[in-house]
Design a protein around this motif. Structure first.
Motif, mmCIF file in Angstrom:
data_model
loop_
_atom_site.group_PDB
_atom_site.id
_atom_site.type_symbol
_atom_site.label_atom_id
_atom_site.label_comp_id
_atom_site.label_asym_id
_atom_site.label_seq_id
_atom_site.Cartn_x
_atom_site.Cartn_y
_atom_site.Cartn_z
ATOM 1 N N ASP A 159 0.863 -1.192 0.000
ATOM 2 C CA ASP A 159 0.000 0.000 0.000
ATOM 3 C C ASP A 159 0.895 1.236 0.000
ATOM 4 N N PRO A 160 1.534 1.525 -1.127
ATOM 5 C CA PRO A 160 2.533 2.605 -1.150
ATOM 6 C C PRO A 160 1.899 3.992 -1.159
ATOM 7 N N ALA A 161 2.705 4.957 -0.796
ATOM 8 C CA ALA A 161 2.328 6.369 -0.874
ATOM 9 C C ALA A 161 3.599 7.175 -1.087
ATOM 10 N N LEU A 162 3.431 8.327 -1.685
ATOM 11 C CA LEU A 162 4.554 9.235 -1.901
ATOM 12 C C LEU A 162 4.483 10.362 -0.875
ATOM 13 N N ILE A 163 5.588 10.616 -0.210
ATOM 14 C CA ILE A 163 5.709 11.753 0.699
ATOM 15 C C ILE A 163 6.764 12.678 0.106
ATOM 16 N N VAL A 164 6.357 13.887 -0.265
ATOM 17 C CA VAL A 164 7.217 14.775 -1.044
ATOM 18 C C VAL A 164 7.430 16.080 -0.283
ATOM 19 N N PHE A 165 8.687 16.404 -0.038
ATOM 20 C CA PHE A 165 9.039 17.647 0.633
ATOM 21 C C PHE A 165 9.457 18.689 -0.407
ATOM 22 N N ALA A 166 9.035 19.907 -0.177
ATOM 23 C CA ALA A 166 9.303 20.989 -1.119
ATOM 24 C C ALA A 166 10.691 21.561 -0.894
ATOM 25 N N PHE A 167 11.128 22.356 -1.877
ATOM 26 C CA PHE A 167 12.431 23.017 -1.808
ATOM 27 C C PHE A 167 12.264 24.428 -2.356
ATOM 28 N N GLY A 168 12.117 25.385 -1.441
ATOM 29 C CA GLY A 168 11.995 26.780 -1.864
ATOM 30 C C GLY A 168 10.655 27.087 -2.509
ATOM 31 N N THR A 169 10.570 28.258 -3.112
ATOM 32 C CA THR A 169 9.384 28.673 -3.857
ATOM 33 C C THR A 169 9.829 29.496 -5.050
ATOM 34 N N GLY A 170 8.853 29.943 -5.831
ATOM 35 C CA GLY A 170 9.140 30.802 -6.968
ATOM 36 C C GLY A 170 8.872 32.259 -6.644
ATOM 37 N N GLY A 171 8.319 32.983 -7.624
ATOM 38 C CA GLY A 171 8.060 34.404 -7.446
ATOM 39 C C GLY A 171 6.732 34.685 -6.770
ATOM 40 N N LYS A 172 6.568 35.922 -6.337
ATOM 41 C CA LYS A 172 5.339 36.357 -5.688
ATOM 42 C C LYS A 172 4.234 36.545 -6.725
ATOM 43 N N ILE A 173 3.006 36.205 -6.331
ATOM 44 C CA ILE A 173 1.837 36.402 -7.184
ATOM 45 C C ILE A 173 0.687 36.923 -6.327
ATOM 46 N N GLY A 174 -0.383 37.347 -6.982
ATOM 47 C CA GLY A 174 -1.580 37.757 -6.265
ATOM 48 C C GLY A 174 -1.339 38.894 -5.299
ATOM 49 N N ALA A 175 -1.917 38.771 -4.107
ATOM 50 C CA ALA A 175 -1.835 39.832 -3.108
ATOM 51 C C ALA A 175 -0.412 40.085 -2.640
ATOM 52 N N ALA A 176 0.464 39.099 -2.777
ATOM 53 C CA ALA A 176 1.843 39.257 -2.316
ATOM 54 C C ALA A 176 2.652 40.205 -3.193
ATOM 55 N N THR A 177 2.107 40.592 -4.342
ATOM 56 C CA THR A 177 2.811 41.536 -5.212
ATOM 57 C C THR A 177 2.503 42.988 -4.847
ATOM 58 N N ARG A 211 -0.199 3.758 -9.455
ATOM 59 C CA ARG A 211 -1.040 4.747 -8.786
ATOM 60 C C ARG A 211 -0.880 4.609 -7.280
ATOM 61 N N MET A 212 -0.770 5.738 -6.598
ATOM 62 C CA MET A 212 -0.674 5.745 -5.132
ATOM 63 C C MET A 212 -1.024 7.132 -4.629
ATOM 64 N N ARG A 213 -1.347 7.220 -3.361
ATOM 65 C CA ARG A 213 -1.635 8.522 -2.766
ATOM 66 C C ARG A 213 -0.367 9.375 -2.691
ATOM 67 N N VAL A 214 -0.573 10.677 -2.754
ATOM 68 C CA VAL A 214 0.541 11.621 -2.696
ATOM 69 C C VAL A 214 0.322 12.569 -1.526
ATOM 70 N N PHE A 215 1.294 12.635 -0.641
ATOM 71 C CA PHE A 215 1.293 13.598 0.462
ATOM 72 C C PHE A 215 2.447 14.570 0.192
ATOM 73 N N ALA A 216 2.112 15.807 -0.116
ATOM 74 C CA ALA A 216 3.148 16.750 -0.555
ATOM 75 C C ALA A 216 2.967 18.098 0.119
ATOM 76 N N GLN A 217 4.090 18.745 0.398
ATOM 77 C CA GLN A 217 4.004 20.131 0.840
ATOM 78 C C GLN A 217 3.362 20.958 -0.269
ATOM 79 N N TRP A 218 2.698 22.038 0.143
ATOM 80 C CA TRP A 218 1.834 22.747 -0.797
ATOM 81 C C TRP A 218 2.576 23.224 -2.040
ATOM 82 N N GLU A 219 3.876 23.542 -1.912
ATOM 83 C CA GLU A 219 4.613 24.032 -3.075
ATOM 84 C C GLU A 219 4.655 22.983 -4.194
ATOM 85 N N VAL A 220 4.886 21.728 -3.806
ATOM 86 C CA VAL A 220 4.900 20.649 -4.791
ATOM 87 C C VAL A 220 3.475 20.304 -5.216
#
Length: 264
Positions: A159-177, A211-220
């Motif tokens: 019963d596999p699953a992917l656990i994915v950690f993010a690395f940094g982010t990109g540019g600002k968008i939306g209200a952050a600009t 096919r398997m479930r994916v648990f990822a930080q929001w950036e990924v």
């Protein structure tokens, strides 16, 4: 410092020699990245060395120089950004000075020997702190012998699953600009960035095998669901207010049926 760097490469030799991609280009790119790493850490512009040589506290200025301020900003100004083609060329140029049958660790050793004078100047500038810290830093950055899993192993998991950690982010968008809002972070406020897009592509490649479930930080997760542009701006309110109707914490993968993507 020169001898310590060579000893570090010798210790990591088997892992470095195993840096082989699926194609010759992939191999050249990842090996070129290692050479670029060596260059950024060990070969400093003369103006930088002169500046730190005349500093009162050599140890403090050395640590300051090693921070992201030095590695990310100073060298970004001094050297242009390098794409995959540039990295592959950097590897090809390093191989020119080696024997045709040389292992990659030997190619790196030859590169270090060719830049012995630069490394010696670095050691003379910062002394014992450089001699101790730089080999340790290189050893950490070049420890790339990660365990792998074949398609057969992945298919055989119960019963596999992917656990994915993010690395940094990109540019600002939306209200952050907006003026003064660049401190805002999260979905709808930042794009995933190139590294997390690459991780999303890796997720898709694994899902093609099984096919398997994916648990990822929001950036990924944003890169998986929305692509490089990230979540739409209205997602920011849902993320900040924990409102799953505006930013669901579980979503369906847009390209693989019956695959849940859990966002963290």
């Amino acid at each position: 410092l020169y001898c310590a760097v060579l000893a570090t490469l010798q210790r990591l030799g088997p892992a470095l020699d195993g840096l082989v991609g699926d194609t010759s280009l992939e191999t050249a790119v990842v090996r070129g990245l290692c050479i670029s790493l060596l260059e950024n850490i060990l070969v400093w512009p003369e103006s930088h060395l002169t500046h730190y040589t005349h500093s009162r506290d050599g140890f403090a200025t050395f640590l300051k120089a090693l921070r992201g301020e030095r590695l990310l900003y100073d060298f970004e100004a001094a050297r242009p950004r390098v794409d995959d083609t540039g990295l592959a060329h950097q590897y090809a140029k390093a191989v020119e000075g080696a024997h045709e049958e040389s292992r990659f660790s030997e190619v790196l050793g030859i590169w270090v020997t060719q830049h012995r004078a630069d490394i010696q100047r670095l050691s003379e500038t910062f002394g014992a702190c450089a001699d101790a810290l730089l080999p340790a830093l290189l050893g950490y950055c070049l420890s790339v012998n990660l365990p792998g899993a074949s398609d057969a192993v992945i298919s055989g998991l119960e019963d596999p699953a992917l656990i994915v950690f993010a690395f940094g982010t990109g540019g600002k968008i939306g209200a952050a600009t907006e003026p003064g809002a660049d401190v805002l972070v999260g979905p709808g406020l930042e794009t995933p960035g190139a590294m997390n897009q690459g991780l999303a592509h890796t997720v898709d490649a694994l899902l093609q095998q099984r096919r398997m479930r994916v648990f990822a930080q929001w950036e990924v997760a944003d890169a998986v669901i929305h692509g490089g542009e990230g979540a739409p701006p209205e997602s920011a309110i849902g993320y900040l207010n924990l409102d799953p109707t505006l930013y669901p914490i579980v979503d369906e993968h847009p390209r693989f049926s019956r695959v849940e993507v859990h966002m963290a």
